[in-house]
Design a protein around this motif. Structure first.
Motif, mmCIF file in Angstrom:
data_model
loop_
_atom_site.group_PDB
_atom_site.id
_atom_site.type_symbol
_atom_site.label_atom_id
_atom_site.label_comp_id
_atom_site.label_asym_id
_atom_site.label_seq_id
_atom_site.Cartn_x
_atom_site.Cartn_y
_atom_site.Cartn_z
ATOM 1 N N THR A 1 -1.317 -14.351 1.528
ATOM 2 C CA THR A 1 -2.454 -15.239 1.759
ATOM 3 C C THR A 1 -3.597 -14.909 0.805
ATOM 4 O OG1 THR A 1 -3.471 -13.806 3.406
ATOM 5 C CG2 THR A 1 -1.842 -15.424 4.199
ATOM 6 N N ALA A 2 -4.528 -15.825 0.698
ATOM 7 C CA ALA A 2 -5.661 -15.683 -0.217
ATOM 8 C C ALA A 2 -6.562 -14.508 0.125
ATOM 9 C CB ALA A 2 -6.477 -16.971 -0.230
ATOM 10 N N ASP A 3 -6.518 -14.052 1.357
ATOM 11 C CA ASP A 3 -7.395 -12.958 1.780
ATOM 12 C C ASP A 3 -6.790 -11.568 1.599
ATOM 13 O OD1 ASP A 3 -9.459 -14.744 2.520
ATOM 14 O OD2 ASP A 3 -8.439 -15.130 4.406
ATOM 15 N N MET A 4 -5.534 -11.503 1.190
ATOM 16 C CA MET A 4 -4.894 -10.196 0.959
ATOM 17 C C MET A 4 -5.385 -9.593 -0.356
ATOM 18 S SD MET A 4 -1.005 -11.086 2.147
ATOM 19 C CE MET A 4 -0.364 -9.423 1.951
ATOM 20 N N THR A 5 -5.505 -8.274 -0.391
ATOM 21 C CA THR A 5 -5.922 -7.603 -1.630
ATOM 22 C C THR A 5 -4.732 -7.422 -2.556
ATOM 23 O OG1 THR A 5 -5.538 -5.345 -0.845
ATOM 24 C CG2 THR A 5 -7.732 -6.316 -0.410
ATOM 25 N N LEU A 6 -5.021 -7.265 -3.835
ATOM 26 C CA LEU A 6 -3.966 -7.011 -4.801
ATOM 27 C C LEU A 6 -3.198 -5.750 -4.426
ATOM 28 C CD1 LEU A 6 -5.389 -9.204 -6.453
ATOM 29 C CD2 LEU A 6 -5.039 -7.797 -8.454
ATOM 30 N N LEU A 7 -3.898 -4.724 -3.999
ATOM 31 C CA LEU A 7 -3.249 -3.470 -3.623
ATOM 32 C C LEU A 7 -2.235 -3.700 -2.503
ATOM 33 C CD1 LEU A 7 -2.940 -0.419 -3.865
ATOM 34 C CD2 LEU A 7 -4.866 -0.178 -2.273
ATOM 35 N N ASP A 8 -2.623 -4.437 -1.466
ATOM 36 C CA ASP A 8 -1.705 -4.727 -0.361
ATOM 37 C C ASP A 8 -0.488 -5.510 -0.839
ATOM 38 O OD1 ASP A 8 -3.363 -3.442 1.452
ATOM 39 O OD2 ASP A 8 -4.350 -5.288 2.097
ATOM 40 N N ILE A 9 -0.722 -6.464 -1.714
ATOM 41 C CA ILE A 9 0.363 -7.324 -2.191
ATOM 42 C C ILE A 9 1.362 -6.554 -3.044
ATOM 43 C CG2 ILE A 9 0.914 -9.318 -3.654
ATOM 44 C CD1 ILE A 9 -1.871 -10.441 -2.704
ATOM 45 N N VAL A 10 0.879 -5.836 -4.067
ATOM 46 C CA VAL A 10 1.819 -5.138 -4.957
ATOM 47 C C VAL A 10 2.473 -3.949 -4.257
ATOM 48 C CG1 VAL A 10 0.763 -5.931 -7.104
ATOM 49 C CG2 VAL A 10 0.048 -3.759 -6.126
ATOM 50 N N SER A 11 1.811 -3.390 -3.258
ATOM 51 C CA SER A 11 2.419 -2.294 -2.495
ATOM 52 C C SER A 11 3.577 -2.791 -1.647
ATOM 53 C CB SER A 11 1.384 -1.630 -1.583
ATOM 54 O OG SER A 11 0.401 -0.984 -2.337
ATOM 55 N N GLU A 12 3.377 -3.931 -0.990
ATOM 56 C CA GLU A 12 4.413 -4.468 -0.111
ATOM 57 C C GLU A 12 5.474 -5.261 -0.863
ATOM 58 O OE1 GLU A 12 4.855 -6.947 4.058
ATOM 59 O OE2 GLU A 12 2.888 -6.208 3.428
ATOM 60 N N TYR A 13 5.070 -5.903 -1.956
ATOM 61 C CA TYR A 13 5.980 -6.759 -2.731
ATOM 62 C C TYR A 13 5.891 -6.393 -4.219
ATOM 63 C CZ TYR A 13 5.222 -9.480 1.548
ATOM 64 O OH TYR A 13 5.099 -9.880 2.851
ATOM 65 N N PRO A 14 6.570 -5.339 -4.650
ATOM 66 C CA PRO A 14 6.462 -4.866 -6.041
ATOM 67 C C PRO A 14 6.772 -5.933 -7.094
ATOM 68 C CG PRO A 14 7.620 -3.253 -4.702
ATOM 69 C CD PRO A 14 7.433 -4.473 -3.846
ATOM 70 N N ALA A 15 7.614 -6.900 -6.783
ATOM 71 C CA ALA A 15 7.966 -7.942 -7.757
ATOM 72 C C ALA A 15 6.772 -8.812 -8.124
ATOM 73 C CB ALA A 15 9.102 -8.809 -7.214
ATOM 74 N N THR A 16 5.725 -8.798 -7.312
ATOM 75 C CA THR A 16 4.551 -9.626 -7.596
ATOM 76 C C THR A 16 3.719 -9.078 -8.754
ATOM 77 O OG1 THR A 16 3.212 -8.446 -5.951
ATOM 78 C CG2 THR A 16 4.367 -10.446 -5.213
ATOM 79 N N GLU A 17 3.917 -7.823 -9.092
ATOM 80 C CA GLU A 17 3.148 -7.246 -10.199
ATOM 81 C C GLU A 17 3.390 -8.009 -11.496
ATOM 82 O OE1 GLU A 17 2.135 -2.974 -12.308
ATOM 83 O OE2 GLU A 17 3.578 -3.022 -10.679
ATOM 84 N N ALA A 18 4.617 -8.446 -11.719
ATOM 85 C CA ALA A 18 4.937 -9.209 -12.933
ATOM 86 C C ALA A 18 4.173 -10.540 -12.968
ATOM 87 C CB ALA A 18 6.439 -9.462 -13.016
ATOM 88 N N VAL A 19 3.995 -11.165 -11.816
ATOM 89 C CA VAL A 19 3.229 -12.418 -11.753
ATOM 90 C C VAL A 19 1.782 -12.146 -12.151
ATOM 91 C CG1 VAL A 19 2.350 -14.241 -10.228
ATOM 92 C CG2 VAL A 19 4.709 -13.430 -9.977
ATOM 93 N N LEU A 20 1.206 -11.102 -11.591
ATOM 94 C CA LEU A 20 -0.181 -10.768 -11.912
ATOM 95 C C LEU A 20 -0.326 -10.406 -13.385
ATOM 96 C CD1 LEU A 20 -0.951 -8.788 -8.666
ATOM 97 C CD2 LEU A 20 -1.865 -11.037 -9.297
ATOM 98 N N LYS A 21 0.633 -9.665 -13.918
ATOM 99 C CA LYS A 21 0.615 -9.278 -15.339
ATOM 100 C C LYS A 21 0.651 -10.510 -16.237
ATOM 101 C CE LYS A 21 0.791 -4.793 -16.150
ATOM 102 N NZ LYS A 21 -0.501 -4.309 -16.622
#
Length: 73
Positions: A10-30
């Motif tokens: 969700t829009a209110d989640m922090t980047l830290l929470d997202i990449v910690s729980e879903y490591p594959a999302t780091e590539a999207v952010l990159k």
């Protein structure tokens, strides 16, 4: 009964929470680093996705769709 975990970033989640729980999302952010002109994870790790989108003028709905898609894999 569906045993598959439903991914919902969700829009209110922090980047830290997202990449910690879903490591594959780091590539999207990159993938947005060039557009942002800096490493988004380095600069905004403790901010929400909504704040990131506002700060870098990104389409929030598109970003959430891509993050949720990556997290589901």
């Amino acid at each position: 009964m569906n045993d598959q975990k439903k991914t919902q970033i969700t829009a209110d989640m922090t980047l830290l929470d997202i990449v910690s729980e879903y490591p594959a999302t780091e590539a999207v952010l990159k993938s947005y680093d060039v557009q942002a002109g800096e490493c988004i994870c380095c600069q905004m790790l403790f901010e929400s996705i909504r704040q990131v989108a506002e700060h870098y003028h990104l389409d929030l709905n598109d970003l959430l769709r891509k993050l949720n898609s990556a997290a589901a894999t």
